[in-house]
Design a protein around this motif. Sequence first.
Motif, short mmCIF file in Angstrom:
data_model
loop_
_atom_site.label_atom_id
_atom_site.label_comp_id
_atom_site.label_asym_id
_atom_site.label_seq_id
_atom_site.Cartn_x
_atom_site.Cartn_y
_atom_site.Cartn_z
N ILE A 256 0.84 -1.20 0.00
CA ILE A 256 0.00 0.00 0.00
C ILE A 256 0.87 1.25 0.00
N SER A 257 1.93 1.23 0.75
CA SER A 257 2.84 2.37 0.78
C SER A 257 3.45 2.62 -0.60
N ALA A 258 3.83 1.55 -1.30
CA ALA A 258 4.38 1.71 -2.66
C ALA A 258 3.33 2.26 -3.61
N ILE A 259 2.08 1.83 -3.48
CA ILE A 259 1.01 2.34 -4.36
C ILE A 259 0.77 3.82 -4.12
N THR A 260 0.69 4.24 -2.86
CA THR A 260 0.47 5.65 -2.56
C THR A 260 1.64 6.51 -3.04
N ALA A 261 2.86 5.99 -2.93
CA ALA A 261 4.02 6.75 -3.41
C ALA A 261 3.97 6.90 -4.92
N ALA A 262 3.59 5.85 -5.63
CA ALA A 262 3.51 5.93 -7.09
C ALA A 262 2.44 6.92 -7.53
N LEU A 263 1.27 6.88 -6.89
CA LEU A 263 0.20 7.82 -7.24
C LEU A 263 0.62 9.26 -6.93
N THR A 264 1.30 9.45 -5.79
CA THR A 264 1.78 10.80 -5.45
C THR A 264 2.80 11.30 -6.46
N PHE A 265 3.70 10.43 -6.88
CA PHE A 265 4.72 10.81 -7.85
C PHE A 265 4.09 11.25 -9.17
N VAL A 266 3.09 10.50 -9.64
CA VAL A 266 2.40 10.87 -10.89
C VAL A 266 1.68 12.19 -10.72
N TRP A 267 1.02 12.39 -9.59
CA TRP A 267 0.30 13.64 -9.35
C TRP A 267 1.25 14.84 -9.35
#
Length: 388
Positions: A256-267
Amino acid sequence: MVAAAESGHDGAIAQPHSADEGGPIIAAEAAAAAARTAENPLGRPGRRFDRRSPFMIGMAGAAGVAVTYGAIQTVLAAGEVLVLITIALFLAIGLEPAVSWLVRPWFPRWAAVTAVFVVAIGLLAGFFAAAIPPLITQGTALAHDAPGYLHHLAQRYPVIGTMDTRFHLQDRLRHGLGTDPSTLAGGVLGAGKLVFSIISGTVIVAVLTGYFMANFAQLRAATYRLFPRSRRPRAILIGDEIFVKVGGYILGNLLISAITAALTFVWLLIFDVPYALLLAVLVAALDLIPVVGSTVAGIIVALVALTVSLPVTIATIVFFVVLRLVEDYVLVPRIIGRAVQVPAIVTVVSVLLGAALLGIVGALLAIPVAAALLLIIRETMLPSLDAR
């Protein structure tokens, strides 16, 4: 010379062995040789001591005090090492479901452990190799430009300017980041010590995790053998359930932490917010901390987005609110499941206590430990209390 087979004396110890060592010892060694059997090569256990004798009661009390004092002193002296051992043990428990899933009749456990460990280390090393250079570049740039950003925000937003005038935020920021010439040397030295500590700690945790993974079956069996035979089946059922809960939580939380980091990076890339990779990694690290981690990460990212524009900042705040809702009601139930659910008040209290005792590590491990304790209380203490 007295033959080892006849006397019970080991041929590799205290040679040359002769009758001059004393009649009582020779007689005891002969009795030891007679007591040795195929079922009990070291002899049968003798009669138990009388635990109710005054001597045994006094010795037990004194030994309890001595052991307690020694345990406290050991924990205080080896606190940092114990933290590393705890992290490695929890990581091994977290990776155990993947190892057990890979084990097949044609794929032994040692191969499964090797595969999982190599994949985990490979992913971690690949991430560091790809991310460390830009992280260092962006981190250095952020430390250098942060006072300028704060000055720009103070001129652009009167509220921040008033706070800067009142609390001297720019001076505090320069001093904290080590950009003040008077503290630059100390900052560089401190950064070097921090990097060395992180690298050495990571290597130690990786090695210990590998050992725990390779010997997990033996550790599990040894732990259960500490329980009396009559209680051992019950201990196995409860213990394995705890292992499943802890392992699922750790693996799921990392994903979950990796998913949130990836979404934040794209944003952040979409809205051209500076230091996107650095902030995404920060979000990944803080999101591991329950309750407050994602909130703190959102505040930090929103402050950096404020250097772009106020609409981008507002949009970023909305993004983190939505991301938190998605994480709580979509990602957590689907990835971690509901097996590790802990009441909200227990979550907050456990995180606060864990952070107070072991810092960030304690906060990270608070929820699985709380879930394990709740399971033990529910299955052992409450039925006993209800039956009275």
